[in-house]
Every structure is written in structure tokens, then in C-alpha cells.
Design a protein around this motif. Structure first.
Motif, PDB file in Angstrom:
ATOM      1  N   ALA A   1     -26.918 -15.991  30.597  1.00 24.01           N
ATOM      2  CA  ALA A   1     -27.153 -15.694  29.187  1.00 24.01           C
ATOM      3  C   ALA A   1     -28.398 -16.419  28.692  1.00 24.01           C
ATOM      4  O   ALA A   1     -28.810 -17.447  29.246  1.00 24.01           O
ATOM      5  CB  ALA A   1     -25.945 -16.111  28.348  1.00 24.01           C
ATOM      6  N   GLN A   2     -28.989 -15.873  27.615  1.00 20.63           N
ATOM      7  CA  GLN A   2     -30.100 -16.553  26.960  1.00 20.63           C
ATOM      8  C   GLN A   2     -29.605 -17.843  26.311  1.00 20.63           C
ATOM      9  O   GLN A   2     -28.453 -17.944  25.890  1.00 20.63           O
ATOM     10  CB  GLN A   2     -30.702 -15.666  25.876  1.00 20.63           C
ATOM     11  CG  GLN A   2     -31.498 -14.485  26.368  1.00 20.63           C
ATOM     12  CD  GLN A   2     -32.289 -13.850  25.232  1.00 20.63           C
ATOM     13  OE1 GLN A   2     -32.836 -14.553  24.372  1.00 20.63           O
ATOM     14  NE2 GLN A   2     -32.353 -12.521  25.225  1.00 20.63           N
ATOM     15  N   PHE A   3     -30.512 -18.810  26.204  1.00 27.02           N
ATOM     16  CA  PHE A   3     -30.139 -20.078  25.574  1.00 27.02           C
ATOM     17  C   PHE A   3     -31.395 -20.707  24.980  1.00 27.02           C
ATOM     18  O   PHE A   3     -32.468 -20.678  25.590  1.00 27.02           O
ATOM     19  CB  PHE A   3     -29.530 -21.022  26.612  1.00 27.02           C
ATOM     20  CG  PHE A   3     -28.700 -22.131  26.023  1.00 27.02           C
ATOM     21  CD1 PHE A   3     -27.361 -21.936  25.735  1.00 27.02           C
ATOM     22  CD2 PHE A   3     -29.267 -23.366  25.754  1.00 27.02           C
ATOM     23  CE1 PHE A   3     -26.590 -22.959  25.192  1.00 27.02           C
ATOM     24  CE2 PHE A   3     -28.512 -24.397  25.216  1.00 27.02           C
ATOM     25  CZ  PHE A   3     -27.161 -24.189  24.932  1.00 27.02           C
ATOM     26  N   ALA A   4     -31.258 -21.272  23.782  1.00 27.56           N
ATOM     27  CA  ALA A   4     -32.386 -21.948  23.139  1.00 27.56           C
ATOM     28  C   ALA A   4     -32.649 -23.276  23.842  1.00 27.56           C
ATOM     29  O   ALA A   4     -31.754 -24.126  23.932  1.00 27.56           O
ATOM     30  CB  ALA A   4     -32.088 -22.180  21.662  1.00 27.56           C
ATOM     31  N   VAL A   5     -33.854 -23.464  24.335  1.00 28.16           N
ATOM     32  CA  VAL A   5     -34.173 -24.672  25.095  1.00 28.16           C
ATOM     33  C   VAL A   5     -33.994 -25.925  24.241  1.00 28.16           C
ATOM     34  O   VAL A   5     -33.534 -26.966  24.725  1.00 28.16           O
ATOM     35  CB  VAL A   5     -35.615 -24.584  25.648  1.00 28.16           C
ATOM     36  CG1 VAL A   5     -36.024 -25.889  26.321  1.00 28.16           C
ATOM     37  CG2 VAL A   5     -35.724 -23.425  26.630  1.00 28.16           C
ATOM     38  N   ALA A   6     -34.331 -25.846  22.956  1.00 26.02           N
ATOM     39  CA  ALA A   6     -34.208 -27.014  22.079  1.00 26.02           C
ATOM     40  C   ALA A   6     -32.762 -27.472  21.926  1.00 26.02           C
ATOM     41  O   ALA A   6     -32.506 -28.611  21.534  1.00 26.02           O
ATOM     42  CB  ALA A   6     -34.806 -26.709  20.710  1.00 26.02           C
ATOM     43  N   ARG A   7     -31.805 -26.597  22.242  1.00 25.39           N
ATOM     44  CA  ARG A   7     -30.390 -26.953  22.129  1.00 25.39           C
ATOM     45  C   ARG A   7     -29.836 -27.574  23.404  1.00 25.39           C
ATOM     46  O   ARG A   7     -28.682 -28.016  23.421  1.00 25.39           O
ATOM     47  CB  ARG A   7     -29.570 -25.714  21.770  1.00 25.39           C
ATOM     48  CG  ARG A   7     -29.802 -25.183  20.361  1.00 25.39           C
ATOM     49  CD  ARG A   7     -28.942 -23.959  20.106  1.00 25.39           C
ATOM     50  NE  ARG A   7     -27.540 -24.235  20.411  1.00 25.39           N
ATOM     51  CZ  ARG A   7     -26.687 -23.339  20.915  1.00 25.39           C
ATOM     52  NH1 ARG A   7     -27.105 -22.114  21.195  1.00 25.39           N
ATOM     53  NH2 ARG A   7     -25.424 -23.661  21.148  1.00 25.39           N
TER      54      ARG A   7
END
Length: 278
Positions: free
Chosen positions: A137-143
Motif C-alpha cells: 500500500a501507499q504510505f506517507a514517508v513523513a509518517r
């Protein structure tokens, strides 16, 4: 069977002691059946044995790993024996492991006694649990959790603090590749752009998670990507090597790639989740 509350795995421990001599610990484990492997968890396993059984020693016990392959029908388990030397230690926390293969005869010479080569009669296999479903799945790198890179060059001395990761999100670093290590050897922005496109194509074609790495390599070849970019893209879709966030430890895999992406200001990447089936 040896384990401890904070350890993500089990092992058989044979501890050899003698007056005036440093203890020798022989850790035996069946690969793939007892949680975290001896190699991946060597610092934690050795530290736990040191703290529990040799707390008054200034150094951890001499550490030897005996990894047994899972037994096939009618075929005896094969054993790989490695002597581990640590570069340094803090109290109950050895670090900087280096492995060297030794023979069973060399092991017995080291301890001066007979060493069992099996898992022992008291071994109780873990109960079979339902297989979780793998999901990319996509994921926000900053998170992503703050990485704590280990066993790597000085170019990754610590994780990326929150203020720097947000600064990089606003002003990404698209500088040239570096030669310090593999993780800094290419453009993670380009890799993740390919990864997000690939993820959508894979969903449209119903590609199974186990087939994603091969699918990624074919995609990179079609795009005439460099060897580094192909390897990096494939690593994001490898079920054994993908970036895997974990709620308690931060990461199962992927700390070094996460740090490189955070430093570069990459905004979105692909991670692997394990979803329990109902």
C-alpha cells in the motif's frame, strides 16, 4: 527453551562455564519456526543471555549460533554454525557483530565438551497461526517512524528528526547519487514514482503479493532503469525485504531505505502490511 519477555523469538541455549574462563553460549534455533532469526536478533539474544545467566561478567559470553534448517520429510536437519564476535559492548548490549563459519569439531574444541547439535527433546513447536494476508500500500514517508539505522556507515548516524523531515518535504533534496553506501546510491524520488505507478498497474492486473517483485523487475526493465534503480524498486516489492512499519519497534524491515527517503524528502512510498484474516 530460552526466551525473555522482550525477545521476539526462542532458542535452545547451551551454556558452558569453567572457573576463570569466559562462558561460551551455544544458541540453537530452527530457521523460520521460532520467530526472529538468530542472525537478525543476535545483539538482543546475546544481551538477554548475558543479563540473565552471566550478570557479573564484564563481557557477554562467547557467542556461537547454530541455525537448523526446517526438516523435510525423512531428511535430517542441516546445521550452520557461526562464531560471532562483537565490535563493542555496553552493559548487556553487545553491538557490531561479525560472523565466521566454524565446524562442529572447532566448536567442541572451543567449549572443551560435547555440544548437542539438535533442538533438544524439550522443544515444543509454536502453535500454527492463521497466515496473515500480505498487502502492499501507499504510505506517507513523513509518517514513518524515526529510523535507527544499525550496522551501517557513518552516513547514517541517527534517525531523521521531525523538523528535518518536514523541511525536506517542503524543500526536497534531489542531489546527485553518493558513493558512501548503497542506500544513498540513487534517486529515491524516481524509484518511488515508478513504485506508485507500478502499484496501480498491479492492482488492475490482480498481481499477487508474491509476484510483485518479479513484476517490478519487469517494469524496471521495460523502463530501461539502471541496475541500482531496478534493485531499489524490487526491494520495495519483495515480501521478504519490503519496508514494513511496526507499531512497537518502528520497523520490521526498511530502516535504512526509510532514512534515505526522509533525507531526500520523498513524499510517498510503498510499504508492506500484514493483515490478519478474520
Amino acid at each position: 527453551m530460552f526466551t525473555a519477555p522482550t525477545l521476539p523469538g526462542t532458542l535452545r541455549l547451551q551454556l558452558f562455564t569453567a572457573p576463570g574462563a569466559r562462558p561460551v553460549a551455544v544458541a540453537t534455533q530452527i530457521a523460520g519456526e521460532e520467530g526472529m532469526s538468530l542472525m537478525n536478533g543476535v545483539e538482543r539474544f546475546a544481551g538477554a543471555v548475558w543479563e540473565r545467566h552471566c550478570p557479573d561478567q564484564d563481557l557477554p559470553p562467547v557467542w556461537v549460533e547454530q541455525q537448523l534448517e526446517a526438516q523435510a520429510q525423512g531428511v535430517p536437519r542441516e546445521s550452520r554454525i557461526r562464531h560471532v564476535v562483537f565490535a563493542g559492548v555496553d552493559r548487556y548490549r553487545p553491538h557490531g557483530p561479525r560472523w565466521s563459519v566454524i565446524t562442529h569439531e572447532q566448536l567442541q574444541d572451543l567449549v572443551g565438551a560435547t555440544v548437542a547439535t539438535d533442538r533438544g527433546t524439550g522443544y515444543v513447536p509454536r502453535a500454527v497461526e492463521p497466515e496473515p494476508r500480505l498487502v502492499f500500500a501507499q504510505f506517507a514517508v513523513a509518517r514513518l517512524a524515526r529510523p535507527k539505522p544499525f550496522r551501517e556507515p557513518a552516513c547514517m548516524p541517527a534517525g531523521v528528526p521531525w523538523w528535518r523531515r518536514w523541511t525536506r518535504q517542503v524543500r526536497p533534496d534531489r542531489g546527485a547519487a553518493r558513493t558512501c553506501c548503497w542506500y544513498h546510491g540513487g534517486d529515491w524520488h524516481a524509484v518511488n514514482a515508478m513504485a506508485l505507478e507500478l502499484l496501480e498497474r498491479a492492482r488492475a492486473q490482480s498481481v499477487e503479493p508474491d509476484g510483485m517483485e518479479e513484476f517490478a523487475i519487469a517494469h524496471a526493465d521495460a523502463a530501461v532503469a539502471s541496475q541500482w534503480h531496478t534493485e531499489a524498486l524490487a526491494s520495495l516489492f519483495s515480501v521478504s525485504n519490503a519496508i514494513q512499519p511496526a507499531s512497537q519497534t518502528g520497523y520490521i524491515n526498511g530502516q535504512h531505505r526509510a532514512q534515505a527517503m526522509l533525507e531526500a524528502g520523498v513524499r510517498r512510498t510503498v510499504v508492506l502490511h500484514y493483515v490478519d484474516e478474520p
